[in-house]
Write an enzyme that holds these catalytic residues in place. Structure first.
Site, PDB file in Angstrom:
ATOM      1  CB  SER A 255      -4.514   1.593  -3.127  1.00  0.00           C
ATOM      2  OG  SER A 255      -4.836   2.940  -3.293  1.00  0.00           O
ATOM      3  CE  LYS A 256       1.336   6.881  -3.332  1.00  0.00           C
ATOM      4  NZ  LYS A 256       2.722   7.152  -3.519  1.00  0.00           N
ATOM      5  NE  ARG A 257      -2.664   6.778  -6.235  1.00  0.00           N
ATOM      6  CZ  ARG A 257      -1.514   7.406  -6.066  1.00  0.00           C
ATOM      7  NH1 ARG A 257      -1.499   8.619  -5.543  1.00  0.00           N
ATOM      8  NH2 ARG A 257      -0.370   6.858  -6.366  1.00  0.00           N
TER       9      ARG A 257
END
Ligand code: GLU
Length: 491
Positions: A255-257
């Protein structure tokens, strides 16, 4: 050896920066086509007009080519089965939806969003997975006519068998069986007449004569719908190969977060495209230790369709870095090394623009590395102390600002000076403060120092993925320091 019957495809939706997971699936298809002497097709799946953006389409092409991939048919190279952009194929799909409807395999649904919500709430309250109840299946021909005469526009849903299960052979998972009662009566045509992803995807795979659909594991649960649609239309389904999801080192979904996932981030850090392809390619072949360093030709040579493991692919950045280091040392001559390093520094004009930004801020060139070095670094080494000198912004305020700015930056469509300034202005309004208050902590988070280049221009040069990652690190550092302080105070 070429095999005209083997046709595989990449079907990206241009809704964001190309992801490492896109590269992983793309490389599999590329190696598959090369190994089998088949054809690789690139098709842009942009039926979701609100989320698809032409600039992302270009980044998809650029990123995949950067990694050394190419395709024989696609929107940018043409081919006999075009157009290869679904938005340009709008006129093709309706006839097949009509065919499904006329054969009694589909039905018109007039349920409003509120009714659908109510339906789902009810199912959830019964402990059941939310899905369409079949309400409009029971409408009579007269009722349908009356609704349409009154101007109501239906969506078209596909019917799903009420008993039994869908069985299919998957290239990785083997025999798969999914009960029909776990499959929703999918909308295949929206009220505006546009097909949904599922409909457009199978029509195009059929018309483009795709023989093998190799895609991410997240599509396994959609495959029964696809198989049924092929049956409804009297077509033979392609073979399915679902690639185990790529996961982070902690086994969670990428997840890019949490971690940088865009290809541009790794390109920006100075990973060689060959090393990235090598790293991803190792998921598709069996090797012994010591055998890891491989060029594309060797990856193709060693690729075995049947040898994909179900264990899953772990995106282990340390291994990527290790492979990259080996590529730098063992595969590049000194001349190549120099030319590749210079190309990297000049990518997107970063070196030139960075120097120009420094012109009015230095006394001698010797100050350049300190002032502009952050543009080329991965981690700028910030600590909680880096934020200590920001006047009137205690650490908790800095943290609040950084955490508010991150999502605001993610929502920007086109990454440039104006859009960044706009997003920050709006974030400031939300926080009921002024832009001038927001910038000092961002300045430190992004550059690692309070003396640096103009913030917005530097953010443009760094690129969204790198800026996001620096803000993630700043947020972690500040959180940890505030937690430690709270613990000490509690003792
Ligand atoms: N457009 C889909 C995606 O971006 C493709 C899924 C498929 O390969 O069928 O994930």
């Amino acid at each position: 050896m070429t095999d005209k019957n083997i046709r595989v495809r990449l079907a990206p939706s241009p809704t964001g920066e190309p992801h490492i997971g896109t590269a992983y699936v793309a490389l599999y298809n590329y190696l598959f086509a090369k190994k089998k002497g088949g054809t690789l097709i690139l098709r842009i799946e942009d039926t979701d007009a609100t989320r698809s953006k032409p600039e992302y389409e270009q980044t998809v092409f650029d990123s995949l080519r950067w990694m050394g991939l190419d395709w024989s048919e696609g929107p940018d190279v043409g081919g006999d089965y075009g157009p290869y952009r679904q938005s340009e194929r709008k006129g093709i799909y309706a006839q097949y939806v009509d065919q499904i409807l006329e054969a009694g395999h589909g039905f018109k649904c007039f349920c409003s969003p509120d009714e659908l919500n109510e339906m789902r709430e009810f199912q959830r309250s019964q402990g059941k997975p939310p899905r369409y109840s079949g309400r409009c299946l029971r409408l009579s021909a007269e009722e349908i006519k009356a609704r349409e005469d009154a101007g109501d526009v239906p969506v078209i849903r596909m019917k799903i068998p009420t008993e039994g299960s869908c069985k299919f052979q998957d290239g990785v998972y083997g025999d798969v069986e999914i009960p029909w009662d776990a499959v929703d009566m999918q909308v295949i045509q929206k009220a505006d007449g546009m097909p949904t992803y599922h409909m457009a995807n199978i029509v195009d795979d059929h018309l483009m004569k795709i023989s093998h659909v190799a895609r991410g594991e997240e599509w396994v649960s959609s495959t029964p719908k696809h198989i049924l649609l092929y049956q409804y239309l009297g077509w033979e389904a392609p073979e399915f190969i679902h690639l185990p999801l790529m996961r982070g080192a902690d086994k969670s979904k990428l997840s890019k977060r949490k971690n940088p996932t865009s290809m541009s981030y790794y390109a920006g850090l100075g990973h060689l495209p060959e090393a990235l392809a090598n790293f991803l390619g190792l998921f598709f072949i069996q090797i012994s230790e010591g055998d890891e360093l491989m060029e594309m030709d060797e990856l193709i040579e060693r690729f075995e369709v049947e040898k994909m493991s179900k264990a899953g692919a772990i995106f282990d950045v340390q291994k990527l870095d290790w492979l990259n280091a080996r590529w730098l040392r063992e595969k590049l001559s000194p001349e190549e090394f120099l030319s590749r390093a210079l190309t990297w520094a000049q990518e997107n004009d970063k070196l030139k623009q960075g120097l120009l930004l420094a012109q009015s801020r230095i006394q001698t060139f010797a100050e350049l590395p300190d002032l502009a070095g952050f543009l080329f670094k991965g981690d700028v080494g910030i600590t909680a102390e880096s934020f200590a000198n920001i006047k009137k912004n205690p650490p908790e305020k800095c943290l609040e600002i950084i955490d508010a700015v991150r999502p605001a930056l993610d929502e920007i469509d086109e990454w440039n000076r104006e859009s960044i300034e706009d997003a920050l202005r709006q974030a400031a309004e939300k926080l009921e403060t002024k832009l001038g208050k927001l910038t000092p902590p961002l300045f430190v988070a992004v550059s690692g120092s309070s003396r640096s280049l103009p913030l917005f221009d530097a953010m443009v040069l760094l690129g969204r993925a790198m800026v996001r990652q620096r803000l993630v690190i700043a947020s972690k550092v500040l959180h940890a320091s505030l937690d430690a302080q709270a613990d000490t105070a509690a003792e």
